[in-house]
Design an enzyme around this catalytic site. Structure first.
Site, PDB file in Angstrom:
ATOM      1  N   ASP A   5       0.796   5.416   0.400  1.00  0.00           N
ATOM      2  CA  ASP A   5      -0.052   6.432   1.021  1.00  0.00           C
ATOM      3  C   ASP A   5      -0.563   7.431  -0.018  1.00  0.00           C
ATOM      4  O   ASP A   5      -0.071   7.484  -1.157  1.00  0.00           O
ATOM      5  CB  ASP A   5       0.725   7.193   2.096  1.00  0.00           C
ATOM      6  CG  ASP A   5       0.985   6.353   3.338  1.00  0.00           C
ATOM      7  OD1 ASP A   5       0.285   5.342   3.525  1.00  0.00           O
ATOM      8  OD2 ASP A   5       1.894   6.721   4.106  1.00  0.00           O
ATOM      9  N   ARG A   8       0.839  -1.190   0.000  1.00  0.00           N
ATOM     10  CA  ARG A   8       0.000   0.000   0.000  1.00  0.00           C
ATOM     11  C   ARG A   8       0.879   1.247   0.000  1.00  0.00           C
ATOM     12  O   ARG A   8       1.753   1.383   0.853  1.00  0.00           O
ATOM     13  CB  ARG A   8      -0.903   0.015   1.228  1.00  0.00           C
ATOM     14  CG  ARG A   8      -1.789  -1.208   1.371  1.00  0.00           C
ATOM     15  CD  ARG A   8      -2.457  -1.220   2.735  1.00  0.00           C
ATOM     16  NE  ARG A   8      -3.255  -2.417   2.928  1.00  0.00           N
ATOM     17  CZ  ARG A   8      -3.855  -2.729   4.076  1.00  0.00           C
ATOM     18  NH1 ARG A   8      -3.735  -1.923   5.125  1.00  0.00           N
ATOM     19  NH2 ARG A   8      -4.567  -3.852   4.184  1.00  0.00           N
ATOM     20  N   ARG A  45       9.146   7.714   4.881  1.00  0.00           N
ATOM     21  CA  ARG A  45       8.905   9.149   5.081  1.00  0.00           C
ATOM     22  C   ARG A  45       9.384   9.611   6.456  1.00  0.00           C
ATOM     23  O   ARG A  45       9.870  10.743   6.604  1.00  0.00           O
ATOM     24  CB  ARG A  45       7.423   9.456   4.892  1.00  0.00           C
ATOM     25  CG  ARG A  45       6.958   9.323   3.441  1.00  0.00           C
ATOM     26  CD  ARG A  45       5.441   9.398   3.331  1.00  0.00           C
ATOM     27  NE  ARG A  45       4.935  10.608   3.953  1.00  0.00           N
ATOM     28  CZ  ARG A  45       3.677  10.765   4.354  1.00  0.00           C
ATOM     29  NH1 ARG A  45       2.798   9.784   4.217  1.00  0.00           N
ATOM     30  NH2 ARG A  45       3.283  11.892   4.905  1.00  0.00           N
TER      31      ARG A  45
END
Length: 255
Positions: free
Chosen positions: A51, A49, A196
């Site tokens: 974001d 996945r 991140r």
């Protein structure tokens, strides 16, 4: 029959990969295009996945059908014509029923792109970050990162995982002549928000706001609250998903 799809997308307009109620996702958009073209309901499973706002140069997904389909350049072209301009299928190929886009993957390679100067022709594709950075110090932090395997300090608090261990293959910063600073990082798996948060924390190091000793201490502490803030999603790219050679043996690139 199980099929793998190799695709890429610009994530700016999407609320991430996964189907969700509060916005348009890459997964939902891809499923709608496949369903329309193949004239039967198609549900896809991604390799992972991404974001909201995160991009993918290479992403894989799989789907199952009761009957085989005729694979061709024309088929891929027709699906791409249905998809919006910011999602593109590169190829579609058959795999064994036990091959899984997520669980069969052995590695993921990400890049994070930072520029000091605003670029009007690439909005949402890099993180515009003005302060001067000590890249040499940030690369020393990467070497510290490579010595560890538990990255709980860089994972979002609500991550639904059984453990926080990852095996890093490499992590380093590279500055190009075109004013682009890029983090290259590859591992067998990544935690939710991990890249991140690593970037956000290393930006603190690059500005002299965190020492290398403090950086190693926060890794050992396994406490997300003491790591830096997560960098914005627009600079992050999923570049490559690795699989065993036998899974990709029938992969043919069309177009």
């Amino acid at each position: 029959m199980r099929y793998f799809i190799e695709l890429s997308y610009c994530g700016t307009a999407y609320h991430g990969w996964q189907t969700q109620a509060n916005g348009v996702s890459v997964q939902t958009t891809l499923e709608a295009a496949l369903t329309q073209r193949l004239r039967k309901p198609v549900f896809v499973v991604g390799s992972g996945r991404t974001d909201a706002g995160v991009h993918a140069r290479q992403q894989f997904a799989h789907f199952d059908l009761d009957e085989p389909i005729l694979l061709s350049d024309a088929l891929v072209y027709s699906i791409n014509c249905i998809l919006p301009e910011d999602i593109a299928i590169r190829t579609l190929f058959p795999v064994a029923p036990n091959h899984h886009a997520r669980f069969s993957a052995v590695s993921r390679y990400y890049q994070y792109h930072i520029t000091r100067y605003k670029n009007a022709f690439e909005p949402g594709l890099t993180y515009h970050f003005r302060p001067e950075l000590n890249v040499e110090l940030m690369n020393e932090a990467c070497q510290i990162l490579m010595r560890h395997t538990d990255f709980k300090s860089f994972s979002k608090v609500r991550a639904n995982v059984t453990h926080f261990r990852c095996r890093l293959d490499f992590a380093y910063w590279q500055r190009s002549e075109a004013d682009l600073l890029t983090l290259h990082i590859k591992a067998n798996r990544f935690l939710w928000g991990m890249v991140r948060t690593i970037v956000g924390t290393m930006l603190e190091i690059g500005q002299g706001r965190m020492t290398l000793e403090q950086f190693e201490q926060l890794i050992v502490a396994q406490d997300r609250t003491i790591a830096g803030r997560a960098a914005p999603p627009n600079g992050l790219y999923l570049m490559e998903v690795g699989y065993p050679a036998n899974i990709l043996e029938q992969r043919v690139v069309y177009g």
